[in-house]
Design an enzyme around this catalytic site. Structure first.
Site, PDB file in Angstrom:
ATOM      1  N   ASP A   1       5.191  -7.045  -9.462  1.00  0.00           N
ATOM      2  CA  ASP A   1       6.649  -6.947  -9.599  1.00  0.00           C
ATOM      3  C   ASP A   1       6.945  -6.764 -11.080  1.00  0.00           C
ATOM      4  O   ASP A   1       6.075  -6.981 -11.933  1.00  0.00           O
ATOM      5  CB  ASP A   1       7.318  -8.232  -9.075  1.00  0.00           C
ATOM      6  N   SER A   2       8.191  -6.417 -11.382  1.00  0.00           N
ATOM      7  CA  SER A   2       8.606  -6.306 -12.780  1.00  0.00           C
ATOM      8  C   SER A   2       8.599  -7.678 -13.444  1.00  0.00           C
ATOM      9  O   SER A   2       8.799  -7.764 -14.651  1.00  0.00           O
ATOM     10  CB  SER A   2      10.017  -5.721 -12.850  1.00  0.00           C
TER      11      SER A   2
ATOM     12  N   CYS B   1       8.585  -5.376  -5.217  1.00  0.00           N
ATOM     13  CA  CYS B   1       9.729  -5.020  -6.059  1.00  0.00           C
ATOM     14  C   CYS B   1      10.465  -3.869  -5.370  1.00  0.00           C
ATOM     15  O   CYS B   1       9.856  -2.814  -5.109  1.00  0.00           O
ATOM     16  CB  CYS B   1       9.206  -4.576  -7.427  1.00  0.00           C
TER      17      CYS B   1
ATOM     18  N   GLU C   1      14.585 -14.136 -15.277  1.00  0.00           N
ATOM     19  CA  GLU C   1      13.354 -14.086 -16.081  1.00  0.00           C
ATOM     20  C   GLU C   1      13.416 -15.102 -17.243  1.00  0.00           C
ATOM     21  O   GLU C   1      12.391 -15.581 -17.696  1.00  0.00           O
ATOM     22  CB  GLU C   1      13.139 -12.677 -16.652  1.00  0.00           C
TER      23      GLU C   1
ATOM     24  N   HIS D   1      13.958 -10.743  -6.872  1.00  0.00           N
ATOM     25  CA  HIS D   1      14.352 -11.885  -7.715  1.00  0.00           C
ATOM     26  C   HIS D   1      15.474 -12.708  -7.055  1.00  0.00           C
ATOM     27  O   HIS D   1      15.609 -13.898  -7.325  1.00  0.00           O
ATOM     28  CB  HIS D   1      14.868 -11.412  -9.083  1.00  0.00           C
TER      29      HIS D   1
HETATM   30  N1  DGL Z   1      12.221  -7.678  -8.435  1.00  0.00           N
HETATM   31  C1  DGL Z   1      12.693  -6.364  -8.796  1.00  0.00           C
HETATM   32  C2  DGL Z   1      13.278  -5.682  -7.566  1.00  0.00           C
HETATM   33  O1  DGL Z   1      13.035  -6.111  -6.463  1.00  0.00           O
HETATM   34  C3  DGL Z   1      13.572  -6.467  -9.968  1.00  0.00           C
HETATM   35  C4  DGL Z   1      13.875  -5.167 -10.600  1.00  0.00           C
HETATM   36  C5  DGL Z   1      14.120  -5.190 -12.063  1.00  0.00           C
HETATM   37  O2  DGL Z   1      13.204  -5.538 -12.807  1.00  0.00           O
HETATM   38  O3  DGL Z   1      15.228  -4.771 -12.454  1.00  0.00           O
HETATM   39  O4  DGL Z   1      13.963  -4.699  -7.641  1.00  0.00           O
END
Ligand code: DGL
Length: 262
Positions: free
Chosen positions: A10-11, A73, A151, A185
């Site tokens: 994930d990010s 993500c 975050e 998130h």
């Molecule tokens: N958890 C990511 C998602 O589901 C977050 C995206 C982001 O980093 O903006 O889209």
């Protein structure tokens, strides 16, 4: 191959909402989770950047021997999963906003979708939205700023509550009865969201569905793990690990969090 780990990326830390469902449904599977927090949020990046980061994350998980990869993500799935599936032979599982169940179950004929700009503007999202929201009103809202605050571990900050209020209150004027969480998130904000929109609006998140889909794909590919004596999950993060450790507190499993220069 069967006893190789499941890889997830994930990010940042949000995809652990998926990871928790996966380890609950598949307790005999080892996992490796990669949080690319250094590059979060992905939601405002270009498609090219999201693809490039997704490739980098995938290469890392493949270098660790992962047998399947969960793109935990929505933003990376909706912008990069086709590219990843074309480039690699390993199976990929993705996550995208669950418009279908929300639209099918809605009684008021109005649903809300909270997701990142990158997800809402993607072709995959547009296709799904067109398919399932013909006869209902969908209120799409970019959750700009929420990922950054999560975050930073500011889940209970005034700043976050103010943003949520701004994004969700207008949806109530449309009488929505379902709210789709289109970012991994956001499940960490469910208590805060409920206190704003009440208990009558059903919150839809896809973590459990992703875990079930992962199990089905492992079975189909004969990749289910054989019984293993000890399972230790590995979580890697390329920024300070404190927020990730806090969010995993009380997770009843054996895991280790490591900071990574990546
Ligand atoms: N958890 C990511 C998602 O589901 C977050 C995206 C982001 O980093 O903006 O889209």
């Amino acid at each position: 191959m069967n006893n190789k780990p499941i890889g997830l990326f994930d990010s940042g830390i949000g995809g652990t909402s998926i990871w928790k469902e996966v380890i609950k449904l598949l307790p005999n599977e080892k996992t490796i989770y990669l949080a690319d927090s250094k590059n979060a949020p992905y939601g405002k990046k270009s498609i090219e950047e999201i693809i490039q980061l997704s490739v980098k994350n995938t290469e890392y998980l493949l270098s660790k021997g992962c047998k399947i990869i969960i793109v935990a993500c929505n933003t990376a799935t909706t912008n990069a999963i086709d590219y990843l599936r074309n480039k690699y032979t390993v199976p990929f599982i993705g996550i995208e906003p669950a418009i279908k169940p929300a639209a099918l179950q809605s009684k008021t004929g109005a649903i809300g979708i909270l997701a990142t700009k990158g997800t809402l503007s993607s072709k995959l999202f547009e296709k799904t939205a067109n398919e399932y929201s013909k006869n209902i009103t969908t209120i799409e809202q970019d959750g700009d700023g929420l990922v950054k605050l999560i975050e930073e571990g500011k889940l209970n900050s005034v700043e976050l509550k103010t943003l949520l209020n701004k994004y969700l209150k207008p949806m109530l004027n449309f009488n929505i009865d379902h709210l789709v969480l289109g970012c991994t998130h956001y499940p960490y904000l469910i208590p805060q969201i409920k206190s704003l929109i009440g208990e009558d609006v059903k919150i839809i998140d896809s973590g459990e569905a992703v875990a079930k889909q992962t199990k089905a794909v492992l079975e189909k590919n004969n990749l289910i793990s054989f019984p293993q004596d000890t399972i230790q999950h590995q979580l890697y993060i390329n920024s300070n690990k404190t927020v990730l450790q806090n969010i995993l507190k009380n997770t009843p499993t054996n895991y280790i969090v490591t900071e990574l220069h990546f």
